[in-house]
Design a protein around this motif. Structure first.
Motif, PDB file in Angstrom:
ATOM      1  N   ASN A 124       0.803  -1.213   0.000  1.00 63.27           N
ATOM      2  CA  ASN A 124       0.000   0.000   0.000  1.00 63.27           C
ATOM      3  C   ASN A 124       0.841   1.270   0.000  1.00 63.27           C
ATOM      4  O   ASN A 124       0.339   2.344  -0.304  1.00 63.27           O
ATOM      5  N   GLU A 125       2.098   1.164   0.387  1.00 67.98           N
ATOM      6  CA  GLU A 125       2.934   2.348   0.561  1.00 67.98           C
ATOM      7  C   GLU A 125       4.136   2.257  -0.379  1.00 67.98           C
ATOM      8  O   GLU A 125       4.940   1.332  -0.287  1.00 67.98           O
ATOM      9  N   PHE A 126       4.234   3.209  -1.286  1.00 64.43           N
ATOM     10  CA  PHE A 126       5.328   3.217  -2.261  1.00 64.43           C
ATOM     11  C   PHE A 126       6.188   4.462  -2.041  1.00 64.43           C
ATOM     12  O   PHE A 126       6.228   5.360  -2.868  1.00 64.43           O
ATOM     13  N   ARG A 127       6.863   4.516  -0.917  1.00 64.82           N
ATOM     14  CA  ARG A 127       7.728   5.652  -0.626  1.00 64.82           C
ATOM     15  C   ARG A 127       9.000   5.574  -1.453  1.00 64.82           C
ATOM     16  O   ARG A 127       9.468   4.492  -1.803  1.00 64.82           O
ATOM     17  N   ALA A 128       9.568   6.750  -1.711  1.00 69.15           N
ATOM     18  CA  ALA A 128      10.798   6.804  -2.499  1.00 69.15           C
ATOM     19  C   ALA A 128      11.920   6.031  -1.819  1.00 69.15           C
ATOM     20  O   ALA A 128      12.728   5.367  -2.469  1.00 69.15           O
ATOM     21  N   SER A 129      11.975   6.104  -0.494  1.00 71.22           N
ATOM     22  CA  SER A 129      13.036   5.398   0.225  1.00 71.22           C
ATOM     23  C   SER A 129      12.909   3.893   0.060  1.00 71.22           C
ATOM     24  O   SER A 129      13.915   3.173  -0.011  1.00 71.22           O
ATOM     25  N   LEU A 130      11.670   3.381  -0.009  1.00 68.07           N
ATOM     26  CA  LEU A 130      11.486   1.941  -0.186  1.00 68.07           C
ATOM     27  C   LEU A 130      11.919   1.514  -1.586  1.00 68.07           C
ATOM     28  O   LEU A 130      12.544   0.452  -1.767  1.00 68.07           O
ATOM     29  N   TRP A 131      11.582   2.342  -2.595  1.00 70.94           N
ATOM     30  CA  TRP A 131      12.050   2.038  -3.946  1.00 70.94           C
ATOM     31  C   TRP A 131      13.574   1.987  -3.979  1.00 70.94           C
ATOM     32  O   TRP A 131      14.177   1.081  -4.584  1.00 70.94           O
ATOM     33  N   LEU A 132      14.203   2.963  -3.342  1.00 68.53           N
ATOM     34  CA  LEU A 132      15.666   2.999  -3.339  1.00 68.53           C
ATOM     35  C   LEU A 132      16.259   1.822  -2.576  1.00 68.53           C
ATOM     36  O   LEU A 132      17.330   1.315  -2.934  1.00 68.53           O
TER      37      LEU A 132
END
Length: 673
Positions: A135-143
């Motif tokens: 549910n959460e697609f934060r930039a830090s998680l992508w990185l």
């Protein structure tokens, strides 16, 4: 899961059979590794290699396809996984049936194509499953995912890329390189998906990730083994291939987490750090034993991603801090600033306010909101508060700051002087007013000018609060008084319909005369209400007396003289009207002391009673009565002048005559115009 009871039994039975077949396959492989000869085990080994091995991969594909067929949730993801595993199983079957023999088959062949189809299908499955469950697609998680993928790819490339590209047939090298790239991408997809879960995977992700990572690692191992010329006989590593597919099949039938897990905690720091250390390890390893340039490039890209991740973390932490600060200083319901923000702002205003640049503090408390809340319910009450909060913010605009202090209390702070602040307070009061069928919500206000009236925060709030609740109390008493007055006037109207018009005219005249005599504010309001109610005691008089066509005899006059005492008792019984009781009691006293009921004279008669007496007499004289006709306007004024000093206060008579003369002049001017 929404399968039937029979479906669940079939699923469990199939899983048990698959587990037993895997144990058989693993056991026979272990016997071979531990020293059993191929001759002794040849018939069984051939059976397991030809049938059991292929059947296990096909079973894993069947589990995923069955999941997609029978359960709608995440159907696309598991269909992709099932088709990928089916392509793998088909490739194994084609190789076993048509290509396996003493002569090495040419490349690329049908099995190579089918095996390669496994990768894109799996990538699609991972992406669809991430979309369905994360549910959460934060930039830090992508990185985090990029960092992990680059780190894993750099390790894999360091171990296998050099041997795979070192030489041999060009087509075979190209094909091996494609398989290696597929494995490295698969590792990247898995790590990226786990990062997007905040490194808190549920059972589905644990089994799926373990299965896919195992498949990629084993495939990479065999690519390295083939490239380096090491013996490619049966080893325990072979068991991991069907084992990895069964883990994927088992993941298909795991229930998703009951609730999404918030991405927070030590994992968000530990995992990127671990991957960064792994990338640094590749670079250090290169110093001892040079690795392929591609591996070095991936490791350096991983470290750059870690640096970018750190900058994003700093920004997210800053945004989080700002968001927390904003939430701490903002009222959640209305979006206005809250009490904590008010205290901070007031401390600043008190520090910098001066007589030349004052600051106004206005506290507001809603009137009638509790009744609204009780009648319509708390959700509707909250909606009203939110609406009034928006109206207040719009009304204040750029002139100041609006606050909600909690409950039905609001506040405005504005760097304005007394006059401008008073106008803003009235605008804010209007914004906090709402009317509808069966309800009316208004606002009481208490205002303080800083530093003229208060020089510190506590004294400013205390004084504003005192003024607020003094006004609120007066307003409440006024409302109750008005409601009680209306009730008594309705009683009078029901008893004697003719009194209604008389009382309205007397009240209007009394208000005008009182204004000319300098009566203002609440005293003028009390004068007006006393004029409206000066005959309330007549409800106790018999109708025969009130409507008698001729003069009253002495016994009847004794009844009439009691009506002021009755009015006094009626009004004294109502706390909201008790202040009017002494005025009504004295409304028929004479200036020379000859009136009733107490015979008081001169200044001892309340001013309001003296005003009511003049206005009542004038309207009575200019109205038709059953026993006489009305006097002319000038005749009534002459009678008031003649009785001034005896029955009426001369000062009040003079003010009344001035009022009538100005009214006559205004009417004459209008006629001429």
């Amino acid at each position: 899961m929404t399968t039937s009871r029979i479906g669940r039994l079939i699923l469990r039975g199939s899983a048990a059979v698959a587990a037993a077949a895997f144990v058989l396959y693993a056991g026979l492989t272990l016997l071979i590794v531990c020293g059993s000869t191929a001759t002794e085990c040849s018939p069984v080994t051939d059976f397991t290699e030809l049938y059991v091995y292929n059947a296990l991969i096909a079973a894993a594909a069947a589990f995923c396809l069955a999941r997609a067929r029978h359960v709608e949730r995440e159907r696309g993801a598991w269909l992709a996984f099932g088709l990928g595993l089916a392509a793998w199983a088909a490739g194994e079957a084609a190789y076993t049936l048509f290509l396996d023999g003493p002569v090495e088959p040419g490349h690329p062949n049908v099995s190579d194509v089918l095996w390669l189809l496994f990768y894109p299908a799996t990538y699609v499955g991972i992406v669809l499953l991430v979309r369905a469950r994360v549910n959460e697609f934060r930039a830090s998680l992508w990185l985090d995912g990029v960092v992990g993928a680059l780190a894993m790819a750099s390790i894999g490339a360091a171990l296998a890329l050099g041997p795979v590209t070192s030489g041999g047939d060009g087509m075979i090298v190209a094909l091996d390189l494609i398989f290696l790239l597929g494995d490295l991408l698969l590792l990247g997809f898995v790590v990226g998906a786990l990062a997007l879960t905040g490194w808190r995977p549920d059972r589905t992700w644990v089994l799926l990730g373990a299965g896919l990572v195992m498949a990629a690692v084993v495939d990479g191992f065999f690519l390295w083994q083939a490239a380096t010329g090491a013996t490619a006989g049966a080893t325990l590593a072979t068991v991991l291939w069907p084992g990895s597919t069964l883990l994927v099949g088992a993941a298909a039938w795991q229930s998703p987490a009951a609730r999404p897990v918030r991405a927070e905690g030590w994992r968000l720091l530990a995992m990127p750090t671990a991957f960064a250390v792994a990338a640094v390890g590749v670079l250090i390893y290169d110093l001892a034993r040079p690795v392929d340039a591609g591996a070095l490039g991936l490791a350096m890209a991983c470290l750059l991603a870690v640096i970018l991740r750190m900058s994003v973390t700093v920004r997210e932490n800053h945004d989080l801090l700002e968001g927390s600060r904003r939430e701490a200083l903002t009222d959640a319901l209305t979006g206005l600033s809250n009490r904590r923000r008010l205290m901070l702002d007031l401390e600043r205003e008190v520090r910098y306010a001066s007589t030349s640049q004052p600051c106004a503090l206005a506290l507001f408390d809603l009137d009638g909101f509790k009744q609204y809340n009780d009648r319509f319910g708390h959700p509707v009450g909250d909606a009203l508060l939110a609406r009034l909060g928006r109206k207040l913010a719009d009304a204040v605009g750029d002139e100041g700051v609006a606050y909600r202090l909690g409950g039905d209390e609001f506040c405005v702070v504005a760097p304005l002087g007394e006059l401008a602040a008073g106008l803003l307070a009235e605008t804010a009061r209007e914004a906090l007013t709402d009317r509808g069928r069966g309800f009316e919500v208004g606002a009481s206000c208490g205002m303080v000018i800083i530093p003229e009236e208060a020089t510190d925060v506590s004294s400013a709030l205390r004084l504003a609060d005192q003024r607020l609740y003094r006004e609120k109390g007066e307003g409440r008493r006024s409302v109750v008084s008005r409601q009680t007055s209306d009730a008594l006037l309705q009683v009078l109207k029901e008893c004697e319909p003719g009194l209604d018009g008389h009382l309205q005219v007397v009240a209007a005249l009394a208000r005008e005369v009182g204004s000319r005599l300098g009566v203002t504010g609440s005293e003028l309001d009390e004068l007006t209400r006393a004029a409206e109610l000066h005959d309330v005691g007549k409800v106790a008089l018999p109708a025969s007396i009130l409507r008698k066509p001729g003069p009253l005899d002495e016994s009847e006059w004794s009844f009439v003289r009691q009506h002021t005492l009755v009015g006094d008792r009626i009004l004294s019984a109502a706390p909201a009207l008790s202040s009017l009781a002494h005025v009504v009691r004295a409304s028929h006293e004479h200036f020379d002391g000859s009136g009733y009921p107490d015979g008081v004279a001169g200044e001892d008669i309340p001013l309001a009673a003296r005003v009511v007496a003049v206005c009542d007499a004038y309207h009575a004289m200019t109205s038709d009565r059953p026993y006489r006709t009305a006097l002319a306007h000038w005749e009534a004024l002459e009678e008031l002048r003649r009785c001034a000093g005896r029955q009426f206060d001369p000062v009040v008579v003079a003010a009344f005559r001035e009022l009538m003369e100005s009214a006559s002049e205004g009417a004459h001017t209008a006629q001429v115009a």
